[in-house]
Design an enzyme around this catalytic site. Structure first.
Site, PDB file in Angstrom:
ATOM      1  N   SER A  57       0.545  -1.643  -0.140  1.00 24.47           N
ATOM      2  CA  SER A  57      -0.095   0.468   0.213  1.00 24.47           C
ATOM      3  C   SER A  57       1.095   0.811   0.137  1.00 24.47           C
ATOM      4  O   SER A  57       1.777   1.272   0.259  1.00 24.47           O
ATOM      5  CB  SER A  57      -1.043   0.037   1.569  1.00 24.47           C
ATOM      6  OG  SER A  57      -1.677   1.514   0.724  1.00 24.47           O
TER       7      SER A  57
ATOM      8  N   TYR B 121      -2.544   0.213  10.802  1.00 24.17           N
ATOM      9  CA  TYR B 121      -3.493  -1.344   9.288  1.00 24.17           C
ATOM     10  C   TYR B 121      -1.199  -0.300   8.662  1.00 24.17           C
ATOM     11  O   TYR B 121      -1.249  -1.004   7.638  1.00 24.17           O
ATOM     12  CB  TYR B 121      -3.766  -0.389   8.753  1.00 24.17           C
ATOM     13  CG  TYR B 121      -4.362  -0.450   7.003  1.00 24.17           C
ATOM     14  CD1 TYR B 121      -4.542  -1.943   6.791  1.00 24.17           C
ATOM     15  CD2 TYR B 121      -4.174   0.473   6.111  1.00 24.17           C
ATOM     16  CE1 TYR B 121      -4.970  -2.301   5.787  1.00 24.17           C
ATOM     17  CE2 TYR B 121      -3.964   0.089   4.930  1.00 24.17           C
ATOM     18  CZ  TYR B 121      -4.336  -1.436   4.602  1.00 24.17           C
ATOM     19  OH  TYR B 121      -4.114  -1.668   2.927  1.00 24.17           O
TER      20      TYR B 121
HETATM   21  N1  LIG Z   1      -8.298  -1.231  -1.142  1.00 24.23           N
HETATM   22  C1  LIG Z   1      -7.619  -0.155  -1.052  1.00 24.23           C
HETATM   23  O1  LIG Z   1      -8.103   1.286  -1.531  1.00 24.23           O
HETATM   24  C2  LIG Z   1      -6.546  -0.352  -1.175  1.00 24.23           C
HETATM   25  C3  LIG Z   1      -5.478   0.004  -0.694  1.00 24.23           C
HETATM   26  C4  LIG Z   1      -3.723   0.171  -0.644  1.00 24.23           C
HETATM   27  C5  LIG Z   1      -3.932  -1.873  -0.290  1.00 24.23           C
HETATM   28  N2  LIG Z   1      -4.631  -2.360  -0.776  1.00 24.23           N
HETATM   29  C6  LIG Z   1      -5.196  -3.831   0.100  1.00 24.23           C
HETATM   30  O2  LIG Z   1      -5.518  -4.191  -1.354  1.00 24.23           O
HETATM   31  C7  LIG Z   1      -6.178  -5.527  -1.099  1.00 24.23           C
HETATM   32  C8  LIG Z   1      -7.028  -6.345  -1.643  1.00 24.23           C
HETATM   33  O3  LIG Z   1      -7.910  -5.562  -0.751  1.00 24.23           O
HETATM   34  P1  LIG Z   1      -9.374  -4.810  -1.201  1.00 24.23           P
HETATM   35  O4  LIG Z   1      -8.998  -3.323  -1.534  1.00 24.23           O
HETATM   36  O5  LIG Z   1      -9.910  -5.625  -2.799  1.00 24.23           O
HETATM   37  O6  LIG Z   1     -10.614  -5.160  -0.696  1.00 24.23           O
HETATM   38  P2  LIG Z   1     -11.606  -6.103  -0.187  1.00 24.23           P
HETATM   39  O7  LIG Z   1     -12.668  -6.086  -1.205  1.00 24.23           O
HETATM   40  O8  LIG Z   1     -12.156  -5.725   1.027  1.00 24.23           O
HETATM   41  O9  LIG Z   1     -10.722  -7.903  -0.348  1.00 24.23           O
HETATM   42  C9  LIG Z   1     -10.227  -8.352   0.441  1.00 24.23           C
HETATM   43  C10 LIG Z   1     -10.243  -9.718  -0.235  1.00 24.23           C
HETATM   44  O10 LIG Z   1      -9.308 -10.594   0.930  1.00 24.23           O
HETATM   45  C11 LIG Z   1     -10.332 -11.807   1.514  1.00 24.23           C
HETATM   46  N3  LIG Z   1      -9.350 -11.828   3.036  1.00 24.23           N
HETATM   47  C12 LIG Z   1      -9.497 -10.798   3.392  1.00 24.23           C
HETATM   48  N4  LIG Z   1      -8.956 -11.423   4.922  1.00 24.23           N
HETATM   49  C13 LIG Z   1      -8.795 -13.037   4.158  1.00 24.23           C
HETATM   50  C14 LIG Z   1      -8.270 -13.954   5.217  1.00 24.23           C
HETATM   51  N5  LIG Z   1      -7.833 -13.855   6.473  1.00 24.23           N
HETATM   52  N6  LIG Z   1      -8.389 -14.663   4.826  1.00 24.23           N
HETATM   53  C15 LIG Z   1      -7.883 -15.381   3.071  1.00 24.23           C
HETATM   54  N7  LIG Z   1      -8.582 -13.847   2.765  1.00 24.23           N
HETATM   55  C16 LIG Z   1      -9.121 -12.983   3.489  1.00 24.23           C
HETATM   56  C17 LIG Z   1     -11.762 -11.376   1.614  1.00 24.23           C
HETATM   57  O11 LIG Z   1     -12.087 -12.449   1.117  1.00 24.23           O
HETATM   58  P3  LIG Z   1     -13.189 -12.879   2.199  1.00 24.23           P
HETATM   59  O12 LIG Z   1     -13.576 -11.830   2.659  1.00 24.23           O
HETATM   60  O13 LIG Z   1     -14.539 -13.324   1.357  1.00 24.23           O
HETATM   61  O14 LIG Z   1     -12.162 -14.054   2.815  1.00 24.23           O
HETATM   62  C18 LIG Z   1     -11.662 -10.471   0.090  1.00 24.23           C
HETATM   63  O15 LIG Z   1     -11.478 -11.940  -0.955  1.00 24.23           O
HETATM   64  C19 LIG Z   1      -5.164  -5.813   0.312  1.00 24.23           C
HETATM   65  O16 LIG Z   1      -3.877  -6.216   0.988  1.00 24.23           O
HETATM   66  C20 LIG Z   1      -5.575  -4.314   1.229  1.00 24.23           C
HETATM   67  O17 LIG Z   1      -4.399  -4.054   2.122  1.00 24.23           O
HETATM   68  C21 LIG Z   1      -6.364  -1.759  -0.602  1.00 24.23           C
END
Ligand SMILES: NC(=O)c1ccc[n+]([C@@H]2O[C@H](COP(=O)([O-])OP(=O)(O)OC[C@H]3O[C@@H](n4cnc5c(N)ncnc54)[C@H](OP(=O)(O)O)[C@@H]3O)[C@@H](O)[C@H]2O)c1
Length: 232
Positions: A139, A151
């Site tokens: 991130s 985080y």
């Molecule tokens: N959105 C942003 O602004 C942003 C910015 C920077 C970085 N990120 C990073 O991008 C990545 C993806 O996030 P996103 O924004 O796409 O969020 P999201 O839509 O909430 O998706 C999160 C995913 O992670 C899975 N997950 C969560 N905990 C888990 C666990 N313990 N074991 C297996 N799967 C798990 C969830 O699946 P289930 O709930 O179905 O298990 C879901 O598929 C993360 O690492 C996040 O920190 C996001």
């Protein structure tokens, strides 16, 4: 050439789902991992069960994530790339003036740090066999200090982890890419973040595919993608 095989954690929605879709459309066979297989089974059916595998595994559970890697190799015969992307975010305050109860902090740390680490540990022996590629989702919060944010600290750990793995990978043929998104319009973000400029999940999917599509001699170490107008 046999189609490459990509395992994606966090494939049930957001960045992971978008990347799995784009990769499948680009010819990858994909293993889709989220905590419950049912959360990714519709996507696997849509992509075609000969080309996609739905797997339930908590990334913070060694037996589960190493089992998911084994099931992928059993179905497709190889593993060429892993996108260690699963993550969660909650608000914290070290003074206790805002944010979530400390009891809830543990799961975020386990998913974002330990989960990424053991996903790598489970996959790297297979990736070494194929001269494969590990992509981790960090991130921009893992590159800048964020006030009160545990985080952010977990993502600093992912930044360090990607570098540590890359150094250990020297001589193995394995490539390691850290992808650092700015704000992305997914379920994860807060209302405050939602009011700011945002990327679409597909914008990150293209960044991941860019890294995966380079020749074996090119190791894209880090990609930072912000929406136009995000400060830092
Ligand atoms: N959105 C942003 O602004 C942003 C910015 C920077 C970085 N990120 C990073 O991008 C990545 C993806 O996030 P996103 O924004 O796409 O969020 P999201 O839509 O909430 O998706 C999160 C995913 O992670 C899975 N997950 C969560 N905990 C888990 C666990 N313990 N074991 C297996 N799967 C798990 C969830 O699946 P289930 O709930 O179905 O298990 C879901 O598929 C993360 O690492 C996040 O920190 C996001």
């Amino acid at each position: 050439m046999t189609d490459r095989v990509l395992l994606v954690t966090g494939a049930s929605r957001g960045i992971g789902e978008a990347t799995a879709r784009l990769a499948a459309g680009s010819g990858f066979r994909v293993a889709l991992v989220s905590r419950r297989a049912e959360s990714v089974s519709a996507l696997a059916t849509e992509l075609g069960t000969d080309r996609a595998l739905a797997l339930g595994a908590d990334v913070a559970d060694w037996a589960a994530i190493s089992g998911a890697v084994a099931a992928t190799v059993e179905k497709f015969g190889r593993l060429d790339a892993v996108f260690a992307n699963a993550g969660s975010m909650l608000g914290t305050s070290f003074f206790g003036t805002e944010g979530e109860d400390p009891e809830r902090w543990r799961d975020m740390v386990l998913t974002n740090v330990y989960g990424a680490a053991i996903t790598a540990r489970a996959a790297l022996p297979e990736l070494a066999r194929t001269g494969g590629h590990l992509v981790l989702t960090g991130s921009v919060a893992g590159r800048h200090i964020r006030r009160a944010s545990l985080y952010s600290a977990t993502k600093w750990a992912v930044t360090g982890m990607a570098g540590a793995i890359r150094e250990e990978a020297v001589g193995t043929g394995v490539r390691v890419t850290l992808v650092n998104p700015g704000i992305v319009d997914t379920e994860m973000i807060t209302r405050e973040m939602r009011a700011k400029p945002k990327l679409a999940a597909g914008d990150l999917a293209r960044a991941v595919l860019y890294a995966l599509d380079q020749p074996a001699s090119v190791d894209v170490n880090e990609i930072v993608v912000r929406p136009t107008g995000q400060e830092r």
